[in-house]
Design a protein around this motif. Structure first.
Motif, PDB file in Angstrom:
ATOM      1  N   THR A   2      22.394  48.115 -13.917  1.00  0.00           N
ATOM      2  CA  THR A   2      22.245  49.522 -13.523  1.00  0.00           C
ATOM      3  C   THR A   2      20.906  50.097 -13.950  1.00  0.00           C
ATOM      4  N   HIS A   3      20.428  49.717 -15.148  1.00  0.00           N
ATOM      5  CA  HIS A   3      19.157  50.233 -15.647  1.00  0.00           C
ATOM      6  C   HIS A   3      18.430  49.157 -16.440  1.00  0.00           C
ATOM      7  N   THR A  18      15.547  45.707 -22.154  1.00  0.00           N
ATOM      8  CA  THR A  18      16.988  45.859 -22.287  1.00  0.00           C
ATOM      9  C   THR A  18      17.555  46.176 -20.913  1.00  0.00           C
ATOM     10  N   ASP A  60      20.943  47.181 -18.801  1.00  0.00           N
ATOM     11  CA  ASP A  60      22.312  47.678 -18.848  1.00  0.00           C
ATOM     12  C   ASP A  60      23.114  47.033 -17.728  1.00  0.00           C
ATOM     13  N   THR A  98      27.006  47.002 -16.055  1.00  0.00           N
ATOM     14  CA  THR A  98      28.256  47.750 -16.023  1.00  0.00           C
ATOM     15  C   THR A  98      29.281  47.015 -15.174  1.00  0.00           C
ATOM     16  N   LEU A 121      30.462  48.254 -20.772  1.00  0.00           N
ATOM     17  CA  LEU A 121      29.011  48.360 -20.684  1.00  0.00           C
ATOM     18  C   LEU A 121      28.408  47.316 -21.607  1.00  0.00           C
ATOM     19  N   LYS A 132      24.658  45.868 -23.008  1.00  0.00           N
ATOM     20  CA  LYS A 132      23.217  46.064 -23.112  1.00  0.00           C
ATOM     21  C   LYS A 132      22.607  44.731 -23.537  1.00  0.00           C
ATOM     22  N   TYR A 141      27.981  45.199 -26.756  1.00  0.00           N
ATOM     23  CA  TYR A 141      29.072  45.441 -25.821  1.00  0.00           C
ATOM     24  C   TYR A 141      29.877  46.667 -26.242  1.00  0.00           C
TER      25      TYR A 141
END
Length: 239
Positions: free
Chosen positions: A24-25, A68, A70, A72, A86, A88, A138
């Motif tokens: 997602t990011h 990093t 992300d 999901t 989530l 990371k 996590y």
């Protein structure tokens, strides 16, 4: 009699979530570059793989850039996607070698379809950049923690993952009344809304309403898809 294990080991559960997750990011460590939206998926070893076009934040940055990502994982029910976990993932960027680009793009497209992945397969479009994992943070349900790269990469997703996801969809589409009845018998309280939330070789997790979770372990490990199907049938239709 030994009490059954009630849930997968944490590394296996995190790898299972990663196998179902989408990026997602992405953010670049130690830079003033703000986090930006990411596309791509996760390869068979658990490494995030990002689609990087000319307008993407990673475009033009050198290999071995610390980032990093992300990830999901979601579960759709009631017409709404709800987050299951989530992750990371922190690690260093590496270009996917040209010889591996086609196979990587095809594998990712199975979980996270994107038109640009087909462009990669055809030999054009965005580049594929994967992340050499350093550690994974996590957050799932009420649990959180950190896995180092060795533990994360040494684990594998639940071997019954594909079959389990098909069974979850079927139950949530056709048998939620039975599921609610089972949870009511287990908890001794009426249940108005129940969804099968997680299913694995160790047991099942049922979600009630917005926040309630009930874990039901199997009496014995379900080692095959057929055994998992039998265990689920017994949960829905107890004698």
């Amino acid at each position: 009699m030994q009490h059954p294990v009630t849930a997968p080991p944490v590394p296996e559960r995190v790898r299972t979530l990663a196998a179902l997750a989408a990026p997602t990011h992405v953010s670049v460590a130690g830079s003033g570059i703000p986090a930006s939206a990411a596309r791509g998926g996760v390869d068979a070893t658990g490494r995030p793989v990002l689609l990087v076009g000319p307008a993407e934040v990673l475009h033009g940055l050198p290999p071995e850039t610390l980032v990093t990502v992300d990830l999901t994982a979601v579960r759709a029910y009631g017409g709404v996607e709800r987050p299951r976990g989530l992750l990371k993932v922190r690690g260093w960027t590496q270009p996917v070698p040209a010889a591996e680009a086609r196979a990587t793009a095809v594998a990712i497209a199975e979980r996270c379809p994107d038109e640009d992945l087909f462009a990669v397969v055809e030999g054009g479009g965005p580049e594929l950049v994967r992340v050499d994992v350093c550690q994974v943070v996590y957050l799932t349900g009420g649990e959180s923690g950190v896995l180092d790269a060795e533990d994360y990469l040494a684990a594998t997703p639940d071997p019954l993952l594909g079959a389990a996801e098909r069974m979850v969809r079927h139950v949530n589409e056709a048998h939620r009344d039975r599921l609610a009845g089972t949870v009511a018998r287990l908890t001794g309280e009426p249940v108005g809304d129940a969804w099968l939330w997680e299913l694995d070789r160790y047991g099942a997790t049922v979600r009630m309403g917005e926040d309630g979770l009930v874990r039901v372990p199997w009496p014995a490990l379900a080692a095959t898809p057929a055994a998992l199907e039998r265990a689920l049938a017994c949960l829905l239709c107890p004698s």
